[in-house]
Design a protein around this motif. Structure first.
Motif, mmCIF file in Angstrom:
data_model
loop_
_atom_site.group_PDB
_atom_site.id
_atom_site.type_symbol
_atom_site.label_atom_id
_atom_site.label_comp_id
_atom_site.label_asym_id
_atom_site.label_seq_id
_atom_site.Cartn_x
_atom_site.Cartn_y
_atom_site.Cartn_z
ATOM 1 N N ARG A 284 -9.153 -0.762 -0.835
ATOM 2 C CA ARG A 284 -8.850 0.557 -0.286
ATOM 3 C C ARG A 284 -9.095 0.602 1.221
ATOM 4 N NH1 ARG A 284 -11.965 4.869 -3.933
ATOM 5 N NH2 ARG A 284 -13.607 3.297 -3.642
ATOM 6 N N LEU A 285 -10.173 -0.060 1.663
ATOM 7 C CA LEU A 285 -10.441 -0.081 3.103
ATOM 8 C C LEU A 285 -9.366 -0.873 3.840
ATOM 9 C CD1 LEU A 285 -12.319 0.664 5.415
ATOM 10 C CD2 LEU A 285 -13.616 -1.429 4.972
ATOM 11 N N ARG A 286 -8.929 -1.983 3.271
ATOM 12 C CA ARG A 286 -7.880 -2.781 3.915
ATOM 13 C C ARG A 286 -6.577 -1.993 4.005
ATOM 14 N NH1 ARG A 286 -9.774 -6.718 0.301
ATOM 15 N NH2 ARG A 286 -7.738 -6.757 -0.770
ATOM 16 N N TRP A 287 -6.233 -1.236 2.943
ATOM 17 C CA TRP A 287 -5.016 -0.424 2.995
ATOM 18 C C TRP A 287 -5.145 0.694 4.032
ATOM 19 C CZ3 TRP A 287 -0.360 -1.506 1.505
ATOM 20 C CH2 TRP A 287 -0.143 -2.355 0.405
ATOM 21 N N ALA A 288 -6.319 1.278 4.151
ATOM 22 C CA ALA A 288 -6.537 2.329 5.148
ATOM 23 C C ALA A 288 -6.385 1.795 6.563
ATOM 24 C CB ALA A 288 -7.920 2.960 4.959
ATOM 25 N N VAL A 289 -6.953 0.617 6.816
ATOM 26 C CA VAL A 289 -6.830 0.001 8.142
ATOM 27 C C VAL A 289 -5.370 -0.345 8.441
ATOM 28 C CG1 VAL A 289 -7.464 -2.014 9.525
ATOM 29 C CG2 VAL A 289 -9.197 -0.839 8.165
ATOM 30 N N ALA A 290 -4.666 -0.841 7.413
ATOM 31 C CA ALA A 290 -3.251 -1.164 7.611
ATOM 32 C C ALA A 290 -2.440 0.095 7.935
ATOM 33 C CB ALA A 290 -2.698 -1.850 6.366
ATOM 34 N N GLY A 291 -2.727 1.194 7.239
ATOM 35 C CA GLY A 291 -2.024 2.442 7.542
ATOM 36 C C GLY A 291 -2.318 2.949 8.935
ATOM 37 N N LEU A 292 -3.585 2.823 9.357
ATOM 38 C CA LEU A 292 -3.960 3.245 10.699
ATOM 39 C C LEU A 292 -3.254 2.398 11.764
ATOM 40 C CD1 LEU A 292 -5.784 5.047 12.485
ATOM 41 C CD2 LEU A 292 -7.544 3.278 12.299
ATOM 42 N N ALA A 293 -3.210 1.107 11.545
ATOM 43 C CA ALA A 293 -2.524 0.238 12.498
ATOM 44 C C ALA A 293 -1.033 0.550 12.568
ATOM 45 C CB ALA A 293 -2.732 -1.223 12.103
#
Length: 639
Positions: A284-293
């Motif tokens: 979930r954290l990796r997906w959140a970072v990807a969305g932010l980027a």
């Protein structure tokens, strides 16, 4: 021969030397003697002699009353100088130190070398690196004390072996169906594979050679695994081709491949290259970072498109300034610029909690990396290993070398194998295997094999029986010492679960032949179990062996006794002094030239060195320690 030890290996080794090699043996072991000194017991007296008689009866079928007639016992707690003198170390041919404590064996070896510089020493050590240094030290001491000693004799002057290293390959091989039986003697790796009987119309693959025929009762639930009887249904070691052709419907063990292994795996390699990204940060954290980027990239592209003449890098720089709220407010800017700045500020607000969450997750991942791992969800097809003592630790390393997933169970969190399991990132469950829920936590219901390798026979049996109630077709390998008990367990489990595979293995049964062969002064490379019998692999020089010297490869083959497998083609001066060592003791690089596909008509010369497979009695006969048939009888085929 003198055998000093405090566990079952000493008694089995003494029985092996006396009954197989026909040697006079003095056994030094703890007993009921005076605490301040040794007590030399007459043959047949004392608790040690009684136990030795029972072990001998299990090994060779000799009645216990007759098994101790050629054995003296010295009952002492430690092998001090007084004890060794009482045992006759100054006149003995060989001394085996097989105490469970490495320090005790080292201290006794140094004392024995001083008492008798020409004594052949066989030492049981768990520490491999320390064993190599100790061999060099004791050999150098013998050479200094006896200046006229032939340097070639130093090859057999001191031998350091480990019962764990001898037995671990065979125990690990039972974890997976079809996995080769192996003799892993450091630098040399021999592979042997068990072949099932071919079906109708199929042709069996003989491999390089057939090492053994399995017993006819292997698939019979009422049969015995590895019966020591001499009947036609018993396992046959090193059979001749005609016997193999006539034994239709019986499984075989063939030599499938031979190769050299590299240097020992370092601790850095065992520990891996670091934690993977998937364990540092959650999905979930990796997906959140990807969305932010992705949002930042979209804002940078929008800024570049809405600003005439702007460079893409400048647009990305301005977006990052807005993201971190360190840019000037776009009060006098166009509406599109103001909207993009507000959107960048909102994205920046979401960045702070993501940074905090990432730091916390990374800290938790690093903390859990030093703790014990738990079996992951969905794990299946793995091997459950019970016990991380000396044997379990070596077996764990073997299983990981074979890329077999493992889940370990150990009651003592300070066991020596726990540290290795952490470096290998193997899941560990700390708990008593006999307690409810422990095996379930190891997901035994989805496991492929169970290896019960604790030091307690009853614990191993209880774990195996409970695991079979959870999964009836589970492959089970038990570490059991008592042969009668192992046979009864095997037959009962086979009768109750005929479709499952059950194996019982004894570490002392697998290790004793290697120790005994080393005491006879020959280089033992390892052993391969054939049900409850053992094939020993050794390397020796042809000179001085009339059964080999001047004969062809075909003529030297002795069915049921020995068979030459390989020839060392390197010149004697350039040979590795020890085929079983990973590196030469002198630090020099010696070439290797073992040839395994031998022409049957090749005539062996005295200077040749060969690698052969032999039964225990066959190796004893080759060593020439008791009367043997003359050359004429051997050539006439009267074996």
């Amino acid at each position: 021969m003198i055998v000093c030890g405090d566990d079952a290996l000493a008694h089995r080794l003494a029985a092996e030397l006396r009954d197989v090699y026909k040697e006079q043996v003095t056994l030094v072991c703890p007993g009921g003697g005076p605490p301040l000194g040794p007590r030399l017991a007459a043959p047949g007296q004392g608790r040690a002699s009684a136990l030795l008689g029972r072990v001998s009866a299990a090994v060779t079928g000799t009645p216990p009353a007759l098994a101790v007639t050629r054995t003296a016992t010295v009952e002492a707690d430690e092998p001090t100088e007084t004890v060794l003198e009482a045992a006759g170390a100054s006149e003995a041919a060989a001394l085996a130190l097989v105490y469970d404590d490495d320090e005790t064996n080292i201290r006794a070896a140094l004392t024995a070398r001083r008492l008798n510089p020409g004594l052949r020493l066989v030492i049981r050590l768990y520490n491999r690196k320390l064993g190599q240094h100790l061999e060099e030290l004791l050999d150098q001491a013998a050479l200094v004390a006896m200046p006229g000693m032939d340097p070639a004799a130093l090859d057999a002057s001191t031998t350091v072996l480990s019962d764990a290293d001898t037995a671990a390959p065979a125990l690990a091989a039972t974890a997976v169906a079809g996995t080769s039986k192996v003799v892993h003697a450091d630098g040399l790796l021999l592979r042997a594979v068990e072949r099932t009987p071919p079906g109708r119309g199929e042709t069996a693959d003989p491999g390089l050679c057939t090492l053994a025929l399995l017993s006819a009762t292997t698939t019979d639930p009422a049969g015995e695994e590895g019966s020591d009887s001499s009947g036609t249904d018993a396992p046959q070691l090193l059979p001749d081709p005609s016997t193999v052709d006539a034994a239709a419907g019986r499984g075989t063990i063939v030599l499938e491949a031979v190769s050299h292994t590299g240097p020992p795996v370092t601790a850095r390699r065992l520990g891996g290259r670091g934690l993977p990204l998937s364990e540092l940060f959650s999905r979930r954290l990796r997906w959140a970072v990807a969305g932010l980027a992705l949002a930042v990239v979209a804002l940078a592209v929008a800024s570049w498109l809405t600003t005439p003449g702007a460079h893409p890098l400048h647009a990305a720089y301005v977006t990052l300034l807005d993201l971190f709220s360190i840019n000037d407010p776009a009060v006098d800017e166009p509406l599109s610029r103001q909207v993009l700045q507000l959107l960048a500020g909102l994205v920046g607000l979401a960045l702070l909690p993501l940074l905090v969450a990432g730091a916390l997750e990374a800290l938790g991942a690093f903390r859990s990396a030093s703790a014990l791992r738990r079996p992951p969800r969905g794990l299946s097809g793995h091997a459950v290993l019970l016990g991380l003592g000396k044997i379990g630790t070596r077996v764990l390393a073997q299983l990981r070398d074979l890329d077999i997933p493992v889940v370990c169970i150990e009651e003592n969190p300070e066991a020596r194998g726990v540290a290795l399991a952490r470096r290998l990132r193997v899941p560990i469950i700390i708990g008593d295997v006999t307690q409810e829920g422990v095996l379930e936590a190891a997901k035994v219901h989805r496991a492929h094999a169970l290896l019960a390798l604790t030091s307690s026979d009853t614990t191993n049996l209880e774990a195996a029986l409970y695991a079979r109630t959870v999964k009836s077709d589970l492959r089970v390998s038990l570490r059991l010492y008592d042969d009668d008990f192992a046979t009864a367990v095997y037959r009962t489990l086979r009768a109750a679960h005929p479709d499952a595979v059950t194996r019982s293995r004894s570490v002392t049964h697998l290790a004793a032949p290697a120790f005994a062969g080393a005491m006879m002064g020959r280089q033992i490379l390892g052993a391969i179990p054939v049900e409850r019998r053992v094939l020993v692999f050794a390397a020796l020089v042809v000179a001085g062996h009339p059964e080999l010297e001047g004969r062809t490869i075909e003529e030297t083959f002795r069915p049921g006794a020995w068979r030459i497998l390989a020839l060392d083609t390197v010149a004697p001066a350039d040979r590795r002094p020890d085929l079983a060592a990973p590196h030469p003791a002198d630090g020099e690089q010696h070439p290797t030239g073992l040839v395994w596909d031998l022409h049957p008509g090749y005539v062996l010369k005295p200077e040749d060195r060969v690698v052969l497979a032999a039964t225990r009695r066959g190796l004893a006969e080759l060593l020439g320690r008791h009367q043997q048939p003359d050359r004429g009888e051997l050539r006439n085929g009267e074996h």
